[in-house]
Design an enzyme around this catalytic site. Sequence first.
Site, PDB file in Angstrom:
ATOM      1  N   GLN A  81       0.908  -1.372  -0.169  1.00  0.00           N
ATOM      2  CA  GLN A  81       0.049  -0.096   0.250  1.00  0.00           C
ATOM      3  C   GLN A  81       0.879   1.172  -0.034  1.00  0.00           C
ATOM      4  O   GLN A  81       1.892   1.174   0.888  1.00  0.00           O
ATOM      5  CB  GLN A  81      -0.929  -0.063   1.126  1.00  0.00           C
ATOM      6  CG  GLN A  81      -1.902   1.022   1.042  1.00  0.00           C
ATOM      7  CD  GLN A  81      -2.881   1.251   2.404  1.00  0.00           C
ATOM      8  OE1 GLN A  81      -2.299   1.384   3.441  1.00  0.00           O
ATOM      9  NE2 GLN A  81      -4.222   1.478   2.364  1.00  0.00           N
ATOM     10  N   TYR A 153      -5.932  10.517   4.607  1.00  0.00           N
ATOM     11  CA  TYR A 153      -4.512  10.957   4.139  1.00  0.00           C
ATOM     12  C   TYR A 153      -4.603  11.617   2.935  1.00  0.00           C
ATOM     13  O   TYR A 153      -5.695  12.054   2.499  1.00  0.00           O
ATOM     14  CB  TYR A 153      -3.549   9.727   4.092  1.00  0.00           C
ATOM     15  CG  TYR A 153      -3.597   9.160   5.336  1.00  0.00           C
ATOM     16  CD1 TYR A 153      -3.060   9.581   6.528  1.00  0.00           C
ATOM     17  CD2 TYR A 153      -4.111   7.806   5.513  1.00  0.00           C
ATOM     18  CE1 TYR A 153      -2.929   9.148   7.766  1.00  0.00           C
ATOM     19  CE2 TYR A 153      -4.026   7.137   6.945  1.00  0.00           C
ATOM     20  CZ  TYR A 153      -3.466   7.901   7.862  1.00  0.00           C
ATOM     21  OH  TYR A 153      -3.388   7.111   9.274  1.00  0.00           O
ATOM     22  N   ARG A 205      -7.905   2.342  -2.691  1.00  0.00           N
ATOM     23  CA  ARG A 205      -8.959   2.224  -1.189  1.00  0.00           C
ATOM     24  C   ARG A 205      -9.939   3.727  -1.054  1.00  0.00           C
ATOM     25  O   ARG A 205      -8.910   4.578  -1.208  1.00  0.00           O
ATOM     26  CB  ARG A 205      -7.771   2.110  -0.219  1.00  0.00           C
ATOM     27  CG  ARG A 205      -8.813   1.528   1.065  1.00  0.00           C
ATOM     28  CD  ARG A 205      -7.597   0.910   2.255  1.00  0.00           C
ATOM     29  NE  ARG A 205      -8.529   0.028   2.833  1.00  0.00           N
ATOM     30  CZ  ARG A 205      -8.644  -0.385   4.145  1.00  0.00           C
ATOM     31  NH1 ARG A 205      -7.770   0.207   5.062  1.00  0.00           N
ATOM     32  NH2 ARG A 205      -9.151  -1.377   4.526  1.00  0.00           N
ATOM     33  N   GLY A 297      -8.846  -8.113   9.139  1.00  0.00           N
ATOM     34  CA  GLY A 297      -7.576  -7.530   9.759  1.00  0.00           C
ATOM     35  C   GLY A 297      -7.402  -8.003  11.175  1.00  0.00           C
ATOM     36  O   GLY A 297      -6.445  -8.726  11.210  1.00  0.00           O
ATOM     37  N   ARG A 298      -8.006  -7.283  12.146  1.00  0.00           N
ATOM     38  CA  ARG A 298      -7.550  -7.487  13.463  1.00  0.00           C
ATOM     39  C   ARG A 298      -7.617  -9.229  13.797  1.00  0.00           C
ATOM     40  O   ARG A 298      -6.823  -9.554  14.473  1.00  0.00           O
ATOM     41  CB  ARG A 298      -8.464  -6.645  14.424  1.00  0.00           C
ATOM     42  CG  ARG A 298      -7.843  -5.309  14.617  1.00  0.00           C
ATOM     43  CD  ARG A 298      -8.673  -4.498  15.242  1.00  0.00           C
ATOM     44  NE  ARG A 298     -10.048  -4.200  14.130  1.00  0.00           N
ATOM     45  CZ  ARG A 298     -11.091  -3.506  14.578  1.00  0.00           C
ATOM     46  NH1 ARG A 298     -11.023  -3.231  15.632  1.00  0.00           N
ATOM     47  NH2 ARG A 298     -12.294  -3.611  13.708  1.00  0.00           N
TER      48      ARG A 298
HETATM   49  C1  LIG Z   1      -3.312  -1.722  13.757  1.00  0.00           C
HETATM   50  C2  LIG Z   1      -3.805  -1.054  12.369  1.00  0.00           C
HETATM   51  C3  LIG Z   1      -3.261  -0.470  11.524  1.00  0.00           C
HETATM   52  C4  LIG Z   1      -3.871  -0.065  10.443  1.00  0.00           C
HETATM   53  N1  LIG Z   1      -2.995   0.359   9.414  1.00  0.00           N
HETATM   54  C5  LIG Z   1      -3.680   0.820   8.223  1.00  0.00           C
HETATM   55  C6  LIG Z   1      -3.053   1.245   6.981  1.00  0.00           C
HETATM   56  O1  LIG Z   1      -1.465   1.383   6.955  1.00  0.00           O
HETATM   57  N2  LIG Z   1      -3.528   1.398   6.096  1.00  0.00           N
HETATM   58  C7  LIG Z   1      -4.742   1.602   5.957  1.00  0.00           C
HETATM   59  O2  LIG Z   1      -5.471   1.595   4.904  1.00  0.00           O
HETATM   60  N3  LIG Z   1      -5.824   1.086   6.868  1.00  0.00           N
HETATM   61  C8  LIG Z   1      -4.965   0.472   7.920  1.00  0.00           C
HETATM   62  N4  LIG Z   1      -5.829  -0.139   8.932  1.00  0.00           N
HETATM   63  C9  LIG Z   1      -7.287  -0.388   8.905  1.00  0.00           C
HETATM   64  C10 LIG Z   1      -7.489  -1.821   8.528  1.00  0.00           C
HETATM   65  O3  LIG Z   1      -6.899  -1.913   7.130  1.00  0.00           O
HETATM   66  C11 LIG Z   1      -9.038  -2.262   8.418  1.00  0.00           C
HETATM   67  O4  LIG Z   1      -9.637  -1.528   7.519  1.00  0.00           O
HETATM   68  C12 LIG Z   1      -9.436  -1.960   9.926  1.00  0.00           C
HETATM   69  O5  LIG Z   1      -8.709  -2.778  10.824  1.00  0.00           O
HETATM   70  C13 LIG Z   1     -10.939  -2.858   9.789  1.00  0.00           C
HETATM   71  O6  LIG Z   1     -10.692  -4.111   9.694  1.00  0.00           O
HETATM   72  P1  LIG Z   1     -10.918  -5.262  10.860  1.00  0.00           P
HETATM   73  O7  LIG Z   1     -12.199  -4.893  11.552  1.00  0.00           O
HETATM   74  O8  LIG Z   1     -10.985  -6.566  10.063  1.00  0.00           O
HETATM   75  O9  LIG Z   1      -9.458  -5.129  11.780  1.00  0.00           O
HETATM   76  C14 LIG Z   1      -5.165  -0.387  10.341  1.00  0.00           C
HETATM   77  C15 LIG Z   1      -5.970  -1.147  11.240  1.00  0.00           C
HETATM   78  C16 LIG Z   1      -5.324  -1.371  12.414  1.00  0.00           C
HETATM   79  C17 LIG Z   1      -6.175  -2.427  13.264  1.00  0.00           C
END
Ligand SMILES: Cc1cc2nc3c(=O)[nH]c(=O)nc-3n(C[C@H](O)[C@H](O)[C@H](O)COP(=O)(O)O)c2cc1C
Length: 374
Positions: A81, A153, A205, A297-298
């Site tokens: 990304q 961003y 995105r 994600g998480r």
């Molecule tokens: C620790 C952390 C770091 C993240 N860093 C980014 C990132 O670098 N770029 C981005 O577009 N989204 C980032 N996100 C958002 C995730 O891509 C995702 O959209 C979000 O965690 C929701 O998904 P989940 O409920 O499955 O965790 C981040 C999320 C978390 C938890």
Amino acid sequence: MVIPPMTECMSFHDGNVTQDELDYYAQHTGGVGLFITAVAYVNELGKGFEGELSIADDKYLPGLKKLASAIQQNGTKAIIQIFSAGRMSSTAILRGQQPVSASAVKALRAGSETPRALTEPEIEETIEDFGAATKRAIDAGFDGVEIHGANTYLIQQFFSPNSNQRTDQWGGSFENRTKFPLAIIAKVHQVVAQYAKKPFIVGYRISPEEIEKPGITFEDTLKFVDILKDQPIDYLHVSMGDVWRKSLNDPKVTTPLNETIQQHLQGKVPMIVVGDVQTPQDAEKAADANFELIALGRQILREPQWVQKVEADDEKSIRYAISPADLDELGIKPPFLDILLALTGPNGIPLTTAQQVDRQDANAGLDHFLGGGE
Ligand SMILES: Cc1cc2nc3c(=O)[nH]c(=O)nc-3n(C[C@H](O)[C@H](O)[C@H](O)COP(=O)(O)O)c2cc1C
């Protein structure tokens, strides 16, 4: 299944890949189809966090090559990304330089600094920097790039009528506010056409709404999606904290935003949906709604073998909670843990109650990671 980008703040201070990062990626890959890395900055002014990955110079190539290879196991595709943080940075992170944005408008967030507006030549240079980053991604052996047009961003800052109050060709009307994102897509596409020797994925995105007024409305987003569907992109990734989320601003909107976005894409561009998918049933519900790609994600942080366990009918052993004792095995080092703890809420990574309370203060300001509007 996809792993969405998750910033882990485990790179060296200068943006070089660390062994800790290589270990973390290797531990979580091999089940999903696409693994999108933590966001990497395309130029020095684009850095948004300490310990963030850089793709801003050829000197990063040796580390980036190792990163791509660490992800590419069992057919998993490695996507990097790319972004500039714009005004979501600080003079401290930029070592004395003032953050930049579309206009000199400060984000509505505690501790935000007033950025300076990029000049027109700087805008052109930034577009070139996205192109150069794409060339490096190709040279490093990645299977694609994801252009980060979401989560408040720089690219989103140009699209937003809140942060973009320019009066030149890069601001003002809806058309002018889409020029920067569209120029970046065109540049990335041109570099791929020129240099990629095998199919190379280009994703984009978005965050569908902002809560500020003026701000990006869902109507604006749908107009933009109507344009994006005809762009040379291979998927559209909608950043949200809940796949089924409705409007943040308009209670009359009763259909989940993702369903409406998908209709607007008219089957021309596949979609990645994300947000609080934890169980196989959650993923199945999204698949039944015909979303092409579903991100974990998480939950994949808690359970790196999620896909393999579902494939093996071993769903009972999927881990939904972790404790500090699991962190080493999961490759989560202290700076990454800090972000996760700051995000711990109903959907966060459950840790001990004491730690959650300790870290409560850190909660503010990180919700943009989860795709909540600003
Ligand atoms: C620790 C952390 C770091 C993240 N860093 C980014 C990132 O670098 N770029 C981005 O577009 N989204 C980032 N996100 C958002 C995730 O891509 C995702 O959209 C979000 O965690 C929701 O998904 P989940 O409920 O499955 O965790 C981040 C999320 C978390 C938890």
